[in-house]
Scaffold this active site. Structure first.
Site, short mmCIF file in Angstrom:
data_model
loop_
_atom_site.label_atom_id
_atom_site.label_comp_id
_atom_site.label_asym_id
_atom_site.label_seq_id
_atom_site.Cartn_x
_atom_site.Cartn_y
_atom_site.Cartn_z
N ARG A 1 29.16 35.00 44.67
CA ARG A 1 30.28 35.07 43.89
C ARG A 1 30.55 33.84 43.35
O ARG A 1 30.45 32.83 43.82
CB ARG A 1 31.55 35.61 44.47
CG ARG A 1 32.83 35.95 43.75
CD ARG A 1 34.30 36.02 44.36
NE ARG A 1 34.41 35.03 45.20
CZ ARG A 1 35.06 33.67 44.83
NH1 ARG A 1 35.16 33.77 43.45
NH2 ARG A 1 35.27 33.00 45.68
N THR A 2 30.95 33.58 41.81
CA THR A 2 31.52 32.67 41.11
C THR A 2 32.83 33.10 40.33
O THR A 2 32.81 34.26 40.24
CB THR A 2 30.60 31.90 40.12
OG1 THR A 2 30.31 33.02 39.16
CG2 THR A 2 29.45 31.41 40.77
N SER A 3 33.72 32.37 40.16
CA SER A 3 35.01 32.59 39.74
C SER A 3 34.94 33.15 38.17
O SER A 3 35.48 33.71 37.83
CB SER A 3 35.94 31.47 39.67
OG SER A 3 36.19 31.22 41.34
N THR A 4 33.97 32.36 37.46
CA THR A 4 33.81 32.41 35.96
C THR A 4 32.51 32.86 35.50
O THR A 4 31.55 32.20 36.34
CB THR A 4 34.69 31.36 35.35
OG1 THR A 4 33.90 30.24 35.49
CG2 THR A 4 36.00 31.16 35.73
N GLN B 1 30.05 29.61 35.52
CA GLN B 1 29.53 29.15 36.39
C GLN B 1 28.09 30.10 36.73
O GLN B 1 27.79 29.95 37.89
CB GLN B 1 30.50 29.14 37.77
CG GLN B 1 31.71 28.50 37.67
CD GLN B 1 32.79 28.67 38.54
OE1 GLN B 1 32.91 29.54 39.09
NE2 GLN B 1 33.24 27.64 39.21
#
Length: 189
Positions: A7-10, A13
């Site tokens: 997972r990345t936040s945005t 990324q």
């Protein structure tokens, strides 16, 4: 089966997500669940990964902060994994929680999870301090406006209501009301 979660936040990324996928595949992940969503939002791919787990499987993530948002969240996820008879592996730092790890493994897992959560809180605190300092110096303006206030004002002048303006510009009605209020325009309808 080895099940991976990344997972990345945005979406900005992408390189980080690709690196996680690479590391998870190198760790032998056979089924991979990835998403680009903030840790505070709903994480449908994490839910899907947890639902997918079967007895004897191992859930793998590259780092604690990619998997959990807090120590409590980490422990809740670990408990769900354990209830399914599966194991949990964090690649960096290497932490493993499974039936063989026992009480000592769970203790170490919890302590490292708490340290990771503490580290994240300290980073956020430093970030807030930096933003406050930059704002004080006039260097931080925040993100650019996502709405065109002049266009909203012009559409209102044409007699359109807030709901229609919001539909046309594909913005929230509340954003229309805020823009109209900031421009000193009455917003009936």
């Amino acid at each position: 089966m080895i099940v991976g979660y990344g997972r990345t936040s945005t979406v900005d990324q992408q390189a980080g997500l690709e690196a996680q996928e690479r590391d998870l595949k190198a760790a032998g992940v056979e089924r991979l669940f990835v998403e680009q969503v903030s840790s505070v939002a709903k994480r449908p791919q994490l839910e899907a990964a947890l639902d997918y787990l079967r007895e004897g499987d191992t859930l793998v993530a590259t780092k604690i902060d990619r998997l959990a948002r807090s120590t409590a969240d980490l422990l809740a996820i670990a408990e769900r994994v354990k209830a399914k008879g599966a194991g949990l592996l964090i690649l960096s730092p290497r932490l493993e929680m499974n039936g063989a790890a026992g009480a000592m493994g769970e203790l170490i897992f919890t302590i490292i999870g708490a340290i990771a959560a503490f580290e994240r809180q300290m980073m956020l605190e430093r970030q807030r301090e930096g933003i406050a300092k930059a704002k004080g110096e006039g260097k931080y303006k925040g993100r650019p406006p996502s709405i065109d206030a002049a266009k909203i004002k012009a559409l209102r002048a044409e007699g359109l209501g807030a709901t229609e303006i919001a539909k046309r510009l594909r913005v929230g009605r509340a954003s229309v009301y805020r823009a109209l209020e900031a421009a000193g325009v009455t917003s009936t309808a």
